[in-house]
Design a protein around this motif. Structure first.
Motif, PDB file in Angstrom:
ATOM      1  N   SER A   1      32.231  -4.191  10.876  1.00 12.79           N
ATOM      2  CA  SER A   1      33.119  -3.430  11.771  1.00 12.79           C
ATOM      3  C   SER A   1      34.578  -3.808  11.579  1.00 12.79           C
ATOM      4  O   SER A   1      35.450  -3.290  12.295  1.00 12.79           O
ATOM      5  N   ASP A   2      34.857  -4.688  10.612  1.00 10.08           N
ATOM      6  CA  ASP A   2      36.218  -5.107  10.319  1.00 10.08           C
ATOM      7  C   ASP A   2      36.938  -5.597  11.584  1.00 10.08           C
ATOM      8  O   ASP A   2      38.098  -5.222  11.834  1.00 10.08           O
ATOM      9  N   HIS A   3      36.241  -6.367  12.352  1.00 15.14           N
ATOM     10  CA  HIS A   3      36.807  -6.978  13.568  1.00 15.14           C
ATOM     11  C   HIS A   3      37.168  -5.978  14.661  1.00 15.14           C
ATOM     12  O   HIS A   3      37.843  -6.332  15.625  1.00 15.14           O
ATOM     13  N   ARG A   4      36.758  -4.719  14.514  1.00 14.34           N
ATOM     14  CA  ARG A   4      37.124  -3.750  15.555  1.00 14.34           C
ATOM     15  C   ARG A   4      35.939  -3.506  16.491  1.00 14.34           C
ATOM     16  O   ARG A   4      34.892  -3.017  16.049  1.00 14.34           O
ATOM     17  N   PRO A   5      36.105  -3.794  17.758  1.00 14.79           N
ATOM     18  CA  PRO A   5      34.986  -3.681  18.700  1.00 14.79           C
ATOM     19  C   PRO A   5      34.349  -2.295  18.697  1.00 14.79           C
ATOM     20  O   PRO A   5      35.053  -1.275  18.677  1.00 14.79           O
ATOM     21  N   LEU A   6      33.044  -2.292  18.696  1.00 14.28           N
ATOM     22  CA  LEU A   6      32.292  -1.044  18.795  1.00 14.28           C
ATOM     23  C   LEU A   6      30.946  -1.355  19.458  1.00 14.28           C
ATOM     24  O   LEU A   6      30.734  -2.458  19.975  1.00 14.28           O
TER      25      LEU A   6
ATOM     26  N   ILE B   1      24.070   9.052  21.685  1.00 12.97           N
ATOM     27  CA  ILE B   1      24.135   9.935  20.516  1.00 12.97           C
ATOM     28  C   ILE B   1      25.589  10.208  20.123  1.00 12.97           C
ATOM     29  O   ILE B   1      26.434  10.496  20.961  1.00 12.97           O
ATOM     30  N   GLY B   2      25.848  10.069  18.817  1.00 14.93           N
ATOM     31  CA  GLY B   2      27.187  10.346  18.305  1.00 14.93           C
ATOM     32  C   GLY B   2      28.127   9.164  18.309  1.00 14.93           C
ATOM     33  O   GLY B   2      29.230   9.239  17.757  1.00 14.93           O
ATOM     34  N   GLU B   3      27.719   8.065  18.903  1.00 17.87           N
ATOM     35  CA  GLU B   3      28.584   6.885  19.094  1.00 17.87           C
ATOM     36  C   GLU B   3      28.627   6.020  17.838  1.00 17.87           C
ATOM     37  O   GLU B   3      27.580   5.635  17.316  1.00 17.87           O
ATOM     38  N   PRO B   4      29.814   5.686  17.331  1.00 23.38           N
ATOM     39  CA  PRO B   4      29.894   4.764  16.199  1.00 23.38           C
ATOM     40  C   PRO B   4      29.218   3.432  16.532  1.00 23.38           C
ATOM     41  O   PRO B   4      29.490   2.843  17.587  1.00 23.38           O
ATOM     42  N   THR B   5      28.358   2.993  15.660  1.00 24.84           N
ATOM     43  CA  THR B   5      27.446   1.888  15.979  1.00 24.84           C
ATOM     44  C   THR B   5      27.137   1.053  14.747  1.00 24.84           C
ATOM     45  O   THR B   5      26.979   1.593  13.654  1.00 24.84           O
ATOM     46  N   VAL B   6      27.050  -0.254  14.933  1.00 27.09           N
ATOM     47  CA  VAL B   6      26.417  -1.116  13.933  1.00 27.09           C
ATOM     48  C   VAL B   6      25.011  -1.430  14.431  1.00 27.09           C
ATOM     49  O   VAL B   6      24.826  -1.776  15.603  1.00 27.09           O
ATOM     50  N   PHE B   7      24.039  -1.274  13.545  1.00 24.58           N
ATOM     51  CA  PHE B   7      22.645  -1.526  13.912  1.00 24.58           C
ATOM     52  C   PHE B   7      22.180  -2.887  13.414  1.00 24.58           C
ATOM     53  O   PHE B   7      22.390  -3.219  12.243  1.00 24.58           O
ATOM     54  N   VAL B   8      21.559  -3.624  14.308  1.00 25.93           N
ATOM     55  CA  VAL B   8      20.866  -4.853  13.925  1.00 25.93           C
ATOM     56  C   VAL B   8      19.386  -4.571  14.111  1.00 25.93           C
ATOM     57  O   VAL B   8      18.906  -4.429  15.242  1.00 25.93           O
TER      58      VAL B   8
ATOM     59  N   GLU C   1      25.359 -16.176  12.035  1.00 24.40           N
ATOM     60  CA  GLU C   1      25.357 -15.374  10.797  1.00 24.40           C
ATOM     61  C   GLU C   1      25.210 -13.880  11.110  1.00 24.40           C
ATOM     62  O   GLU C   1      25.844 -13.039  10.473  1.00 24.40           O
ATOM     63  N   VAL C   2      24.385 -13.562  12.113  1.00 18.06           N
ATOM     64  CA  VAL C   2      24.242 -12.156  12.517  1.00 18.06           C
ATOM     65  C   VAL C   2      25.578 -11.634  13.051  1.00 18.06           C
ATOM     66  O   VAL C   2      26.048 -10.566  12.661  1.00 18.06           O
ATOM     67  N   TRP C   3      26.181 -12.422  13.904  1.00 19.39           N
ATOM     68  CA  TRP C   3      27.466 -12.012  14.493  1.00 19.39           C
ATOM     69  C   TRP C   3      28.541 -11.861  13.408  1.00 19.39           C
ATOM     70  O   TRP C   3      29.310 -10.884  13.410  1.00 19.39           O
ATOM     71  N   ASP C   4      28.586 -12.787  12.471  1.00 23.50           N
ATOM     72  CA  ASP C   4      29.572 -12.697  11.381  1.00 23.50           C
ATOM     73  C   ASP C   4      29.395 -11.405  10.589  1.00 23.50           C
ATOM     74  O   ASP C   4      30.381 -10.783  10.172  1.00 23.50           O
ATOM     75  N   GLU C   5      28.155 -11.001  10.392  1.00 25.63           N
ATOM     76  CA  GLU C   5      27.906  -9.780   9.624  1.00 25.63           C
ATOM     77  C   GLU C   5      28.349  -8.545  10.425  1.00 25.63           C
ATOM     78  O   GLU C   5      28.908  -7.590   9.863  1.00 25.63           O
TER      79      GLU C   5
ATOM     80  N   GLN D   1      30.139  -9.827  23.091  1.00 30.75           N
ATOM     81  CA  GLN D   1      30.809  -9.348  24.298  1.00 30.75           C
ATOM     82  C   GLN D   1      32.125 -10.091  24.532  1.00 30.75           C
ATOM     83  O   GLN D   1      33.096  -9.513  25.022  1.00 30.75           O
ATOM     84  N   ALA D   2      32.156 -11.375  24.149  1.00 33.13           N
ATOM     85  CA  ALA D   2      33.404 -12.134  24.289  1.00 33.13           C
ATOM     86  C   ALA D   2      34.510 -11.510  23.442  1.00 33.13           C
ATOM     87  O   ALA D   2      35.697 -11.653  23.747  1.00 33.13           O
ATOM     88  N   ALA D   3      34.118 -10.796  22.377  1.00 33.44           N
ATOM     89  CA  ALA D   3      35.103 -10.155  21.492  1.00 33.44           C
ATOM     90  C   ALA D   3      35.258  -8.665  21.793  1.00 33.44           C
ATOM     91  O   ALA D   3      35.888  -7.939  21.027  1.00 33.44           O
ATOM     92  N   GLY D   4      34.679  -8.199  22.884  1.00 32.05           N
ATOM     93  CA  GLY D   4      34.882  -6.813  23.301  1.00 32.05           C
ATOM     94  C   GLY D   4      33.875  -5.816  22.752  1.00 32.05           C
ATOM     95  O   GLY D   4      34.039  -4.611  22.932  1.00 32.05           O
ATOM     96  N   TYR D   5      32.839  -6.306  22.076  1.00 34.33           N
ATOM     97  CA  TYR D   5      31.789  -5.413  21.562  1.00 34.33           C
ATOM     98  C   TYR D   5      30.823  -5.069  22.701  1.00 34.33           C
ATOM     99  O   TYR D   5      30.653  -5.845  23.640  1.00 34.33           O
ATOM    100  N   ARG D   6      30.213  -3.882  22.589  1.00 40.31           N
ATOM    101  CA  ARG D   6      29.204  -3.483  23.578  1.00 40.31           C
ATOM    102  C   ARG D   6      27.821  -3.546  22.916  1.00 40.31           C
ATOM    103  O   ARG D   6      27.697  -3.274  21.718  1.00 40.31           O
ATOM    104  N   PHE D   7      26.820  -3.844  23.724  1.00 38.62           N
ATOM    105  CA  PHE D   7      25.476  -4.010  23.174  1.00 38.62           C
ATOM    106  C   PHE D   7      24.468  -3.091  23.843  1.00 38.62           C
ATOM    107  O   PHE D   7      24.377  -3.038  25.068  1.00 38.62           O
ATOM    108  N   ALA D   8      23.727  -2.385  23.004  1.00 38.68           N
ATOM    109  CA  ALA D   8      22.605  -1.583  23.469  1.00 38.68           C
ATOM    110  C   ALA D   8      21.349  -2.115  22.802  1.00 38.68           C
ATOM    111  O   ALA D   8      21.418  -2.744  21.738  1.00 38.68           O
TER     112      ALA D   8
END
Lengths: 235, 235
Positions: A69-74, A20-27, A60-64, A96-103
């Motif tokens: 996120s403008d290339h900034r890991p979140l 909760i409260g965490e900046p997130t991109v949703f797929v 294509e999903v990863w590119d989006e 993950q190779a680019a430093g993103y975390r996945f939930a």
């Protein structure tokens, strides 16, 4: 390999549960093996909407995600529908190779091989009010698929006293899983403004149920996104 | 040895920060070395209230925690005022021996020797709108006092753009501390009902500031207790 994607949106904040409260991109993937009576994401569940789901490659999903996120890991949240239906391993791997975390948020009905690659797996066994029934063997399989390296937590939505009893029994079966309770929301029409006083009352009810039972294990949390944006999509 | 205690209440849920949603008994100590312009706990800060503060022994404090929680271990939050003024070590020691967990909320102006015994230390450096100024040497001393075994997180209240700039600069100075932002609340009169739409708008503003800056590190959270109970005391 292609993925059926209902929507990709963000960054916004995660509105519920452990993150909760965490900046997130949703797929949000399209398709579900459940159909809960109070589903707030029917556009990702009901196959009547399937022509609105995009067929995308993992790249294509990863590119989006990178674009939003403008290339900034979140943190990226894989939700649905039931994301476990599809093979999201390549997206997780690229991210993950680019430093993103996945939930991932799933009911725990289908064990995906890639659960073990996630940073966080949120299992939400559906309570009686959903009209669905949990098959606990599958839930166990999901725990096994997560393995030792993924943080696994349990989130249970509570609409009424039966659901609360279900939450207590389920919690007793899984004493080691961190537990999050959240009040149910029956006002899921995007066009109807949310009444915040009603939402606050629902949270208060669940807090009181939990504390009156002297049950100090679960965290009790609202759906923040509903409090901020109502049932609007894409936020 | 005696402690000046403003109030002990709960169990209720923690309304903010890293432990949001967690069933908690609050021990609010009396006395503070700060006087923030927007303080929501003046009854624990202003010495005009000091005759309302009870003088209690650590054993009496612990007995009250046990009574309120009916002997069931939970999280105890030491807050104030500034709890770091007083020696809470004996309370923590008695509680931890019985399986209770201890968190402390403090501005980080006074390093208490017992910070290292806490499960969680929440340091809240006060932003410019408070009218107070952080002495960073003392803040560093607080981090040192916490040592390696206590979970330390930072929480910053943001009322306006200056506060937001302060939060960004402070975050940059402490890249390893988990960070929680929360919108400020100027409606602190217990007798005035909280306008939830206004509270939701404040949260939305802070979320938008954070996301517009493409700043994906902090979690952004509201004050849940205000959303449920307004500014009522003892909940």
């Amino acid at each position: 390999m292609s993925l059926r994607i209902c929507e990709i949106f963000g960054p916004t904040i995660q509105g519920e549960g452990v993150l909760i409260g965490e900046p997130t991109v949703f797929v949000r993937t399209g398709g579900c093996d459940y159909r809960c009576s109070w589903c707030d994401s029917l556009h990702a569940v009901d196959s009547a909407y399937r022509h609105d789901w995009e067929v995308m490659t993992p790249t294509e999903v990863w590119d989006e995600i990178v674009h939003l996120s403008d290339h900034r890991p979140l943190t990226v949240s894989l939700s649905g529908g039931n994301p476990a239906i599809q093979n999201l391993a390549p997206v997780i791997e690229m991210g993950q190779a680019a430093g993103y975390r996945f939930a991932c948020e799933t009911q725990g009905s289908i064990p995906a091989a890639w659960f073990g690659r996630l940073d966080t797996l949120v299992l939400s066994p559906k309570p009686p009010s959903s009209g669905e029934r949990v098959v606990w063997e599958r839930f166990e399989d999901c725990l096994k698929a997560a393995g030792p390296h993924t943080q696994v937590v349990m989130k249970i939505v509570v609409f009424d006293e039966d659901d609360f009893a279900f939450a207590r029994a389920t919690a007793a079966s899984y004493p080691d899983l961190p537990l999050y309770l959240q009040p149910g929301n029956r006002e899921v029409d995007p066009a109807t403004p949310v009444n915040l006083d009603v939402a606050a009352k629902r949270l208060e009810w669940l807090v009181q149920q939990t504390l009156a039972a002297k049950w100090f294990r679960p965290r009790v949390l609202p759906q923040l996104h509903v409090m901020i944006w109502g049932n609007k999509r894409g936020v």
